[in-house]
Design a protein around this motif. Structure first.
Motif, mmCIF file in Angstrom:
data_model
loop_
_atom_site.group_PDB
_atom_site.id
_atom_site.type_symbol
_atom_site.label_atom_id
_atom_site.label_comp_id
_atom_site.label_asym_id
_atom_site.label_seq_id
_atom_site.Cartn_x
_atom_site.Cartn_y
_atom_site.Cartn_z
ATOM 1 N N SER A 137 32.445 43.408 8.469
ATOM 2 C CA SER A 137 31.362 44.180 7.856
ATOM 3 C C SER A 137 31.236 43.773 6.400
ATOM 4 C CB SER A 137 31.651 45.685 7.949
ATOM 5 O OG SER A 137 32.721 46.041 7.092
ATOM 6 N N ILE A 138 30.113 44.130 5.801
ATOM 7 C CA ILE A 138 29.894 43.811 4.394
ATOM 8 C C ILE A 138 30.923 44.535 3.532
ATOM 9 C CG2 ILE A 138 28.257 44.023 2.482
ATOM 10 C CD1 ILE A 138 26.023 43.701 4.628
ATOM 11 N N GLY A 171 41.125 39.223 -3.722
ATOM 12 C CA GLY A 171 41.470 37.876 -4.151
ATOM 13 C C GLY A 171 41.509 36.839 -3.043
ATOM 14 N N ALA A 172 40.936 37.162 -1.868
ATOM 15 C CA ALA A 172 40.889 36.177 -0.782
ATOM 16 C C ALA A 172 40.143 34.932 -1.251
ATOM 17 C CB ALA A 172 40.206 36.769 0.443
ATOM 18 N N ASP A 173 40.648 33.764 -0.875
ATOM 19 C CA ASP A 173 40.002 32.505 -1.255
ATOM 20 C C ASP A 173 38.752 32.229 -0.442
ATOM 21 O OD1 ASP A 173 42.129 31.461 -3.144
ATOM 22 O OD2 ASP A 173 43.312 31.726 -1.317
ATOM 23 N N GLY A 174 38.747 32.704 0.811
ATOM 24 C CA GLY A 174 37.614 32.494 1.698
ATOM 25 C C GLY A 174 37.468 33.668 2.640
ATOM 26 N N LEU A 175 36.297 33.774 3.271
ATOM 27 C CA LEU A 175 36.012 34.870 4.195
ATOM 28 C C LEU A 175 35.541 34.304 5.535
ATOM 29 C CD1 LEU A 175 34.009 37.234 1.794
ATOM 30 C CD2 LEU A 175 36.445 37.360 2.377
ATOM 31 N N VAL A 176 36.112 34.828 6.603
ATOM 32 C CA VAL A 176 35.677 34.488 7.957
ATOM 33 C C VAL A 176 34.810 35.644 8.442
ATOM 34 C CG1 VAL A 176 36.380 33.939 10.308
ATOM 35 C CG2 VAL A 176 37.811 33.202 8.379
ATOM 36 N N LEU A 177 33.523 35.398 8.615
ATOM 37 C CA LEU A 177 32.597 36.462 8.989
ATOM 38 C C LEU A 177 32.507 36.556 10.511
ATOM 39 C CD1 LEU A 177 29.672 35.910 6.442
ATOM 40 C CD2 LEU A 177 31.949 36.892 6.085
ATOM 41 N N LEU A 178 33.044 37.640 11.066
ATOM 42 C CA LEU A 178 32.973 37.881 12.509
ATOM 43 C C LEU A 178 31.615 38.489 12.816
ATOM 44 C CD1 LEU A 178 36.523 39.425 13.073
ATOM 45 C CD2 LEU A 178 35.812 37.038 13.368
ATOM 46 N N THR A 179 30.763 37.737 13.479
ATOM 47 C CA THR A 179 29.400 38.183 13.733
ATOM 48 C C THR A 179 29.189 38.479 15.211
ATOM 49 O OG1 THR A 179 28.457 35.978 14.156
ATOM 50 C CG2 THR A 179 28.641 36.665 11.852
ATOM 51 N N ALA A 180 28.062 39.077 15.527
ATOM 52 C CA ALA A 180 27.725 39.388 16.911
ATOM 53 C C ALA A 180 27.773 38.109 17.745
ATOM 54 C CB ALA A 180 26.337 40.009 16.992
ATOM 55 N N GLY A 225 32.545 41.058 15.646
ATOM 56 C CA GLY A 225 31.697 41.795 14.730
ATOM 57 C C GLY A 225 30.418 42.225 15.430
ATOM 58 N N TRP A 226 29.541 42.857 14.688
ATOM 59 C CA TRP A 226 28.311 43.381 15.281
ATOM 60 C C TRP A 226 27.075 43.024 14.465
ATOM 61 C CZ3 TRP A 226 32.550 46.036 13.644
ATOM 62 C CH2 TRP A 226 32.468 46.631 12.380
ATOM 63 N N LEU A 227 27.261 42.406 13.294
ATOM 64 C CA LEU A 227 26.125 42.075 12.442
ATOM 65 C C LEU A 227 25.500 40.747 12.847
ATOM 66 C CD1 LEU A 227 27.466 43.053 8.898
ATOM 67 C CD2 LEU A 227 25.748 44.251 10.255
ATOM 68 N N ASN A 228 24.188 40.673 12.669
ATOM 69 C CA ASN A 228 23.464 39.425 12.850
ATOM 70 C C ASN A 228 23.981 38.398 11.849
ATOM 71 O OD1 ASN A 228 21.166 37.616 11.794
ATOM 72 N ND2 ASN A 228 20.378 38.299 13.759
ATOM 73 N N PRO A 229 24.272 37.164 12.288
ATOM 74 C CA PRO A 229 24.858 36.185 11.356
ATOM 75 C C PRO A 229 23.951 35.836 10.187
ATOM 76 C CG PRO A 229 24.259 35.158 13.453
ATOM 77 C CD PRO A 229 24.151 36.635 13.654
#
Length: 326
Positions: free
Chosen positions: A135-136, A146-155, A162-166
């Motif tokens: 989620s956002i 302080g995370a260096d990168g983010l893995v966005l779990l999308t629908a 995740g459940w959000l539209n990429p």
């Protein structure tokens, strides 16, 4: 301009901006080694090892085999990327972390919780730390930690998802985070991978198609089910884990359950049964009820990782050429 971002240290070792996703009971030594020597970041959950001793053995074996590949080919392999479950339910967290610190992987992905408790020691060991977020709000918190990168779990991502539209998710996160973004969900070929880059991502996960490779630890029936299935066969349900999870309808039916009439949230506790006595034949999630993402529509056969990466690279190059012509 020269690349000075966090990924600059190994970008020239990547054939594709791709991570073979860390998958429970699927990603093992063979899959990680095959991905890395093909220029794809090879990830695996540390809990796929039965204990920390086996984790130490796995990391040593992977390192030895990739060094032998580099010596023979003259080209360093893509990085390996252990996936560390940071939730309090992971009783092995401290022990697994200690093993990772000894082996000094270049990237670590944290899941199911804030990366904050492990950031300092992993950074001291030289690792980039990417955090799974769904989620956002989770993305904002991981970035602030302080995370260096983010893995966005999308629908559309397989397993717990995740459940959000990429499109919405990536652009919202790009509004406050300028570090590496990894898109997870729906990457079925090189065209989708190139589209993820155009959207603003630096890397993407490919999971479901790597399940159906010869090197994965998945049951052969699981692999064949993915070949025969399409995105229409993916069911989003909370019945098995209590969290939103994408599962294969045919595997649910094969376990004697009705996919259209599943119990309430987390009611099917088949993952905690002990295989003794009268319980030994009861189905278990992940072992008998299998996950898959929307990209199962792109699974057309069980391939060697070499062939899968080569096909994906050809598709990616074709998509890149088309973009240049527009």
């Amino acid at each position: 301009m020269p690349d000075t971002g966090p990924l600059a240290r190994f970008r020239d070792r990547l054939r594709l901006p791709l991570i073979a996703a860390p998958m429970f009971l699927v990603s093992g030594v063979e899959l990680v080694v095959a991905a890395c020597r093909n220029g794809v970041i090879g990830a695996f959950p540390t809990v796929n090892c039965r204990d920390t001793e086996q984790l130490d053995l796995w990391l040593g074996e992977i390192d030895r085999r990739l060094q032998a590949h580099a010596d023979a080919s003259g080209h360093a392999a893509a990085p390996i990327c252990p996936n560390l479950i940071v939730h309090r339910s992971n009783a092995r967290l401290a022990q697994d972390l200690a093993v990772l610190l000894r082996h000094k992987p270049e990237i670590v992905i944290t899941s199911v919780g804030s990366p904050a408790p492990v950031l300092a020691p992993l950074h001291d060991a030289g690792a980039l730390v990417f955090a799974d977020v769904a989620s956002i709000r989770h993305a904002e918190r991981a970035a602030a930690a302080g995370a260096d990168g983010l893995v966005l779990l999308t629908a559309g991502a397989g397993g717990q998802t995740g459940w959000l539209n990429p499109f919405v998710f990536v652009r919202a996160v790009r509004g406050f985070f300028d570090g590496p973004i990894v898109l997870a969900g729906g990457i079925s070929d090189g065209h989708a991978l190139r589209a993820a880059e155009a959207l603003g991502c630096d890397l993407a996960y490919m999971g479901t198609k790597f399940i159906a490779t010869r090197e994965s630890m998945a049951d052969d029936r699981y692999k064949q089910m993915l070949v025969e299935a399409t995105a229409d066969d993916i069911l989003l349900t909370t019945a098995f884990t209590g969290l939103q999870t994408n599962m294969l309808r045919p595997s649910i039916a094969a376990a004697g359950l009705d996919p259209d009439n599943l119990p309430a949230r987390g009611a099917i506790d088949i993952g905690k049964d002990i295989d003794i006595g009268a319980r030994e034949n009861r189905p278990k999630r992940w072992r008998d009820v299998w996950s898959g993402g929307h990209s199962t529509s792109g699974v057309t056969g069980v391939l060697a990782v070499d062939e899968l990466v080569a096909r994906t690279a050809t598709e990616y190059e074709a998509a890149s050429a088309r973009v240049r012509l527009i």
